[in-house]
Design a protein around this motif. Sequence first.
Motif, short mmCIF file in Angstrom:
data_model
loop_
_atom_site.label_atom_id
_atom_site.label_comp_id
_atom_site.label_asym_id
_atom_site.label_seq_id
_atom_site.Cartn_x
_atom_site.Cartn_y
_atom_site.Cartn_z
N VAL A 1 0.85 -1.19 0.00
CA VAL A 1 0.00 0.00 0.00
C VAL A 1 0.89 1.24 0.00
O VAL A 1 2.06 1.20 0.36
CB VAL A 1 -0.95 0.02 1.21
CG1 VAL A 1 -1.85 -1.18 1.20
CG2 VAL A 1 -0.16 0.08 2.51
N ASN B 1 -5.02 8.23 3.11
CA ASN B 1 -5.16 6.82 3.40
C ASN B 1 -5.15 6.56 4.89
O ASN B 1 -4.67 7.36 5.68
CB ASN B 1 -4.04 6.03 2.71
CG ASN B 1 -4.11 6.14 1.20
OD1 ASN B 1 -5.18 6.37 0.65
ND2 ASN B 1 -2.99 5.99 0.53
N TRP C 1 -4.27 3.29 6.37
CA TRP C 1 -3.82 1.91 6.46
C TRP C 1 -2.70 1.78 7.48
O TRP C 1 -1.65 2.42 7.33
CB TRP C 1 -3.33 1.42 5.09
CG TRP C 1 -4.36 1.49 4.02
CD1 TRP C 1 -5.63 1.01 4.10
CD2 TRP C 1 -4.21 2.05 2.73
NE1 TRP C 1 -6.29 1.24 2.91
CE2 TRP C 1 -5.44 1.88 2.05
CE3 TRP C 1 -3.17 2.67 2.05
CZ2 TRP C 1 -5.65 2.31 0.74
CZ3 TRP C 1 -3.38 3.10 0.75
CH2 TRP C 1 -4.59 2.92 0.11
N THR D 1 0.80 -4.12 3.57
CA THR D 1 0.23 -4.76 2.39
C THR D 1 -1.28 -4.85 2.52
O THR D 1 -1.84 -4.70 3.61
CB THR D 1 0.79 -6.18 2.20
OG1 THR D 1 0.34 -7.01 3.28
CG2 THR D 1 2.32 -6.17 2.17
N VAL D 2 -1.92 -5.13 1.39
CA VAL D 2 -3.37 -5.30 1.39
C VAL D 2 -3.77 -6.44 2.31
O VAL D 2 -4.71 -6.32 3.11
CB VAL D 2 -3.88 -5.56 -0.04
CG1 VAL D 2 -5.37 -5.90 -0.03
CG2 VAL D 2 -3.63 -4.34 -0.93
N SER E 1 -8.46 -2.25 5.30
CA SER E 1 -8.30 -1.61 4.01
C SER E 1 -9.50 -0.73 3.68
O SER E 1 -9.37 0.28 2.99
CB SER E 1 -8.13 -2.66 2.90
OG SER E 1 -6.94 -3.39 3.08
N CYS F 1 -7.70 2.61 -3.43
CA CYS F 1 -6.67 1.66 -3.84
C CYS F 1 -6.64 1.48 -5.36
O CYS F 1 -5.57 1.37 -5.96
CB CYS F 1 -6.92 0.29 -3.21
SG CYS F 1 -6.42 0.14 -1.48
N GLN G 1 -2.23 3.04 -7.79
CA GLN G 1 -1.15 3.05 -6.81
C GLN G 1 -1.00 1.69 -6.11
O GLN G 1 0.11 1.23 -5.88
CB GLN G 1 -1.40 4.13 -5.76
CG GLN G 1 -1.38 5.54 -6.31
CD GLN G 1 -1.45 6.56 -5.19
OE1 GLN G 1 -0.45 6.90 -4.58
NE2 GLN G 1 -2.64 7.04 -4.92
N VAL G 2 -2.14 1.09 -5.78
CA VAL G 2 -2.12 -0.20 -5.08
C VAL G 2 -2.64 -1.31 -5.98
O VAL G 2 -2.08 -2.39 -6.05
CB VAL G 2 -2.95 -0.13 -3.79
CG1 VAL G 2 -2.96 -1.48 -3.07
CG2 VAL G 2 -2.41 0.96 -2.86
#
Length: 624
Positions: free
Chosen positions: A278, A284, A286, A290-291, A298, A324, A328-329
């Motif tokens: 991410v 954001n 988060w 990571t996702v 998320s 997301c 970008q993700v």
Amino acid sequence: MRSKNGHRRIFHETSALGVMLRAAKHLRSPRDSSVVMVHVGMKVANEGCIKMHPTCTSLIIKSASAFLLLCGVAAHAQSRIAGTVHNLSASGPGRVHAQSESQICIFCHAPHNTSGVRPLWNREMSSASYQIYHSTTLDAHPGQPTGSSKLCLSCHDGTIALGSVLSRSEQIRMNGGDYIPAGLTNLGTDLSDDHPISFYYTAGLAAADRQLRSPATLPHEIRLDANQQLQCTSCHDPHHNLYGKFLARPREFGELCIACHNMDGWGTSSHRLSNAPVVASSTNDWPFNTVAENACRSCHRTHTAGGRERLMIFENDEDNCINCHDGQVAQNIRAQLDKPSGHDPRRYTGRHDPKETSAAAAPHVECSDCHNPHAGSAQVAAARHVPIGATLQQVPGVQISGARVEHAQNEYEVCLKCHGDSAVTVRHVVQRQAASRNLRLKFSPTNPSYHPVVISTRGRDTPSLVPNLTRGAVIRCTDCHNNDDGKRSGGAGPDGPHGSNYDFLLERNYNTNDDNLESEYDYAMCYKCHQRSSILSDQSFSLHRRHIVDARTPCSACHDPHGISVTELGGSEHTHLINFDMTIVRPEPISRRVEYRETGKLSGNCTLQCHGKVHVKLAYSQTK
């Protein structure tokens, strides 16, 4: 014992000790020490009392070892709190702490002069009336906070000073402010943006919801209160901060959430398995890298959520996805939505509800109308027809019969939610002789003709099909309606009907204008499946070239690419997807008929007026 004051004192205090010892025997984990830790400061008997009452001394001595054990447990609990922001004493590490008060436990507990609320609660209860969480998808019935949640709110609703304790006649003065600071930990009295609390979590609730685990199977860290209610302390341990935010279980990989929530399809979902990193930015929210690690976090925030219903990070549903899916993700869906033709959820606000049964009342489109974020997974290229893609798993739909299904088994069933009986308005509609926009009816297998979306077509008079598309094949809606730069259209972008530069959300150009020069580009959508060389050499219709090239008539002047419902046949037979565009084709002046009749294999006649020419049973045949 005789009823003298001294004896009575020893009796009561040793009875209290007995209660503590019994509690200590049943401790299942260090977390349970919170029940008894506040008794550490109690004096069982002072030295003078023992001298005056030697008969009681043996009782105290016998209890000493157990009492020391209890003190050790409580001291352990206190030592864990000492390094956390729940230590509001002068030694506390937080930016808010007492100016001089050295006791740690006193801000919540005291052995004497308490409110009478367990466990020896040393604070007043807030008298606030709270705004409670509500959602159309919530099967529980939360009310005003009760139990331990009420205790937590005596600090966390911001209405009572942190140093206002019952065992002190004066308020404890604090550095950093007397009340809990503004921010995520100050919940206020509006709890509608916070995870619901103080509701009965029963087997019946789990059965009704179907995506909650039975209370009998909850992990031991997740505790309901004595009344079987879920409280703040079901997720938070106020004495233990091993996992951060005083959580009872780790947040990584959704471990805390899935202790209760058993979402359909989550085990194979991309949002559970993706190791995509991410990108940190100011917008954001988060906490992890990571996702997969963020998992539920998320999209969701359990406190002070931007989208109150269903506790989304952002108020607008689509922002939780585009956050997301902007390249970008994950794949750049935002760029697709920016195109002129498409399913752009940003055009609508506050219209979607997961419980809705029809989109007609409040026309809209949201990501979650087509995708289940708990179940969808990455699309995998397939060499053969796949009834429904991996990104559409566990999504409700409408069968060709009109019956609603909880989980669509075919892609078209997802589309029919909006483009079936609801028939939401779309732009650039061709004005047809049979004018229904209900695609459920237009794709019905009982119709005289239809594109093979539900079942393959009955006829075999399609010599123009491209070599890799055999007669009897079945196609999907997204074989035509798709991103114009998606992989299935030969591009590198994501597949799916998100956006296109072409009208009708088509992956290729489909010109419906009259008096148009024929080219491979202008009718590229048709030529994807029907060979241009075959069409222009009149293999399936002896006058194709005359109409398309010489008269410059578009394919759409005669053909309806979806189908024609048997409920509105009118004067024509409507085989071969014949359904005239009434802005190009006019009624024959005398009979006022607009009519096509099939007279045999690849032959028929028309009665109508087109381009100023009147046709009365103008015939064509396979041999011209």
